[in-house]
Design a protein around this motif. Structure first.
Motif, PDB file in Angstrom:
ATOM      1  N   SER A  35      16.741  14.734   0.174  1.00 39.91           N
ATOM      2  CA  SER A  35      15.867  14.744   1.359  1.00 39.91           C
ATOM      3  C   SER A  35      14.426  15.044   0.971  1.00 39.91           C
ATOM      4  N   PHE A  36      14.253  15.958   0.027  1.00 39.89           N
ATOM      5  CA  PHE A  36      12.898  16.260  -0.431  1.00 39.89           C
ATOM      6  C   PHE A  36      12.262  15.016  -1.050  1.00 39.89           C
ATOM      7  N   ILE A  37      12.989  14.336  -1.917  1.00 40.54           N
ATOM      8  CA  ILE A  37      12.453  13.135  -2.568  1.00 40.54           C
ATOM      9  C   ILE A  37      12.094  12.082  -1.529  1.00 40.54           C
ATOM     10  N   GLU A  38      12.969  11.853  -0.565  1.00 37.56           N
ATOM     11  CA  GLU A  38      12.690  10.861   0.478  1.00 37.56           C
ATOM     12  C   GLU A  38      11.490  11.272   1.336  1.00 37.56           C
ATOM     13  N   SER A  39      11.346  12.557   1.584  1.00 40.39           N
ATOM     14  CA  SER A  39      10.208  13.018   2.387  1.00 40.39           C
ATOM     15  C   SER A  39       8.897  12.822   1.622  1.00 40.39           C
ATOM     16  N   VAL A  40       8.932  13.002   0.317  1.00 43.99           N
ATOM     17  CA  VAL A  40       7.721  12.769  -0.489  1.00 43.99           C
ATOM     18  C   VAL A  40       7.356  11.291  -0.448  1.00 43.99           C
ATOM     19  N   ARG A  41       8.359  10.435  -0.567  1.00 46.93           N
ATOM     20  CA  ARG A  41       8.092   8.979  -0.482  1.00 46.93           C
ATOM     21  C   ARG A  41       7.440   8.651   0.869  1.00 46.93           C
ATOM     22  N   ALA A  42       7.980   9.215   1.931  1.00 47.37           N
ATOM     23  CA  ALA A  42       7.426   8.957   3.265  1.00 47.37           C
ATOM     24  C   ALA A  42       6.022   9.536   3.385  1.00 47.37           C
ATOM     25  N   ALA A  43       5.798  10.710   2.823  1.00 45.23           N
ATOM     26  CA  ALA A  43       4.483  11.357   2.904  1.00 45.23           C
ATOM     27  C   ALA A  43       3.433  10.601   2.111  1.00 45.23           C
ATOM     28  N   GLN A  44       3.839   9.897   1.078  1.00 47.90           N
ATOM     29  CA  GLN A  44       2.877   9.140   0.277  1.00 47.90           C
ATOM     30  C   GLN A  44       2.168   8.076   1.100  1.00 47.90           C
ATOM     31  N   THR A  45       2.784   7.649   2.175  1.00 45.05           N
ATOM     32  CA  THR A  45       2.133   6.650   3.029  1.00 45.05           C
ATOM     33  C   THR A  45       0.910   7.230   3.728  1.00 45.05           C
ATOM     34  N   LEU A  46       0.821   8.558   3.811  1.00 45.87           N
ATOM     35  CA  LEU A  46      -0.332   9.208   4.435  1.00 45.87           C
ATOM     36  C   LEU A  46      -1.521   9.322   3.483  1.00 45.87           C
ATOM     37  N   ALA A  47      -1.273   9.200   2.202  1.00 41.72           N
ATOM     38  CA  ALA A  47      -2.298   9.455   1.182  1.00 41.72           C
ATOM     39  C   ALA A  47      -3.612   8.709   1.413  1.00 41.72           C
ATOM     40  N   PRO A  48      -3.600   7.414   1.748  1.00 43.21           N
ATOM     41  CA  PRO A  48      -4.887   6.727   1.924  1.00 43.21           C
ATOM     42  C   PRO A  48      -5.752   7.335   3.037  1.00 43.21           C
ATOM     43  N   GLU A  49      -5.120   7.934   4.023  1.00 46.52           N
ATOM     44  CA  GLU A  49      -5.869   8.523   5.131  1.00 46.52           C
ATOM     45  C   GLU A  49      -6.530   9.848   4.752  1.00 46.52           C
ATOM     46  N   PHE A  50      -6.089  10.457   3.666  1.00 43.28           N
ATOM     47  CA  PHE A  50      -6.556  11.792   3.316  1.00 43.28           C
ATOM     48  C   PHE A  50      -7.115  11.856   1.893  1.00 43.28           C
ATOM     49  N   GLU A  51      -7.793  10.789   1.510  1.00 49.76           N
ATOM     50  CA  GLU A  51      -8.351  10.733   0.156  1.00 49.76           C
ATOM     51  C   GLU A  51      -9.394  11.815  -0.080  1.00 49.76           C
ATOM     52  N   GLU A  52     -10.205  12.126   0.932  1.00 52.23           N
ATOM     53  CA  GLU A  52     -11.232  13.158   0.761  1.00 52.23           C
ATOM     54  C   GLU A  52     -10.589  14.526   0.524  1.00 52.23           C
ATOM     55  N   LEU A  53      -9.546  14.857   1.270  1.00 53.23           N
ATOM     56  CA  LEU A  53      -8.834  16.112   1.059  1.00 53.23           C
ATOM     57  C   LEU A  53      -8.254  16.154  -0.352  1.00 53.23           C
ATOM     58  N   GLU A  54      -7.690  15.063  -0.804  1.00 51.96           N
ATOM     59  CA  GLU A  54      -7.121  14.995  -2.148  1.00 51.96           C
ATOM     60  C   GLU A  54      -8.204  15.243  -3.200  1.00 51.96           C
TER      61      GLU A  54
END
Length: 189
Positions: A35-54
């Motif tokens: 479940s953790f691995i799948e949640s990380v995969r799903a969360a990666q889709t948010l990455a482009p929206e939060f490039e400045e935070l990254e």
């Protein structure tokens, strides 16, 4: 040294943008790891929206070696108050976690166990490479005393990170072991 740095950096950058704590008494089950691995995969889709935070988080952490026992939790603490925090919480709840804190704790344990597995596979070679690089650096006439001190500090940080990872509970290592390939693939994505 390159192999160790490659593994550390790959994993560190894979988790850093997403990145908190669950009781060690809880069993880290096969399903929880999946479940953790799948949640990380799903969360990666948010990455482009939060490039400045990254970028901000990368800048804050670039001079320090991560504490593998709290890498996810510490990153989540840095995200508090940002829009990404709430969005990520929705994602992890969709994957069966009660909160970002419980997800982070699971992530800390998964990550630490994964690093322990990776380092056990290359431990003798990694330590030898680090010692050789340190000796080469110390004998280099092309480096200033300040540069040598910085490199020494980095090496000590890497050794500390290796020690931190090696402290993963045996039960966590066994729970994560069947998922190592999925974690490696996730790190490459």
């Amino acid at each position: 040294m390159l192999a160790l740095n490659s593994v550390i950096l790959t994993v560190f950058f894979f988790l850093l943008p997403l990145l908190p704590a669950q009781s060690q008494a809880d069993t880290l089950s096969d399903q929880r790891v999946a479940s953790f691995i799948e949640s990380v995969r799903a969360a990666q889709t948010l990455a482009p929206e939060f490039e400045e935070l990254e970028r901000q988080m990368d800048n804050q952490n670039e001079s320090t070696m991560p504490d593998f026992s709290r890498i996810v939790s510490e990153s989540l603490e840095q995200m508090k108050g940002h829009e990404a925090y709430g969005r990520l919480e929705d994602v992890v709840q969709d994957h069966g976690f009660d909160s970002l804190e419980s997800w982070g704790a699971t992530g800390d344990r998964v990550f630490q166990a994964w690093m322990a597995i990776e380092m056990a596979e290359q431990k003798p070679a990694a330590r030898q490479e680090m010692e050789a690089a340190l000796a080469e650096m110390e004998n280099s006439p092309h480096m200033t005393a300040e540069q040598k001190a910085q490199m020494r500090a980095m090496m000590e940080g890497a050794m500390g990170a290796m020690q931190s990872a090696s402290n993963a509970p045996a039960a966590d290592i066994e729970a994560v072991r069947p998922h190592v390939e999925a974690l490696r693939q996730l790190g490459e994505e």
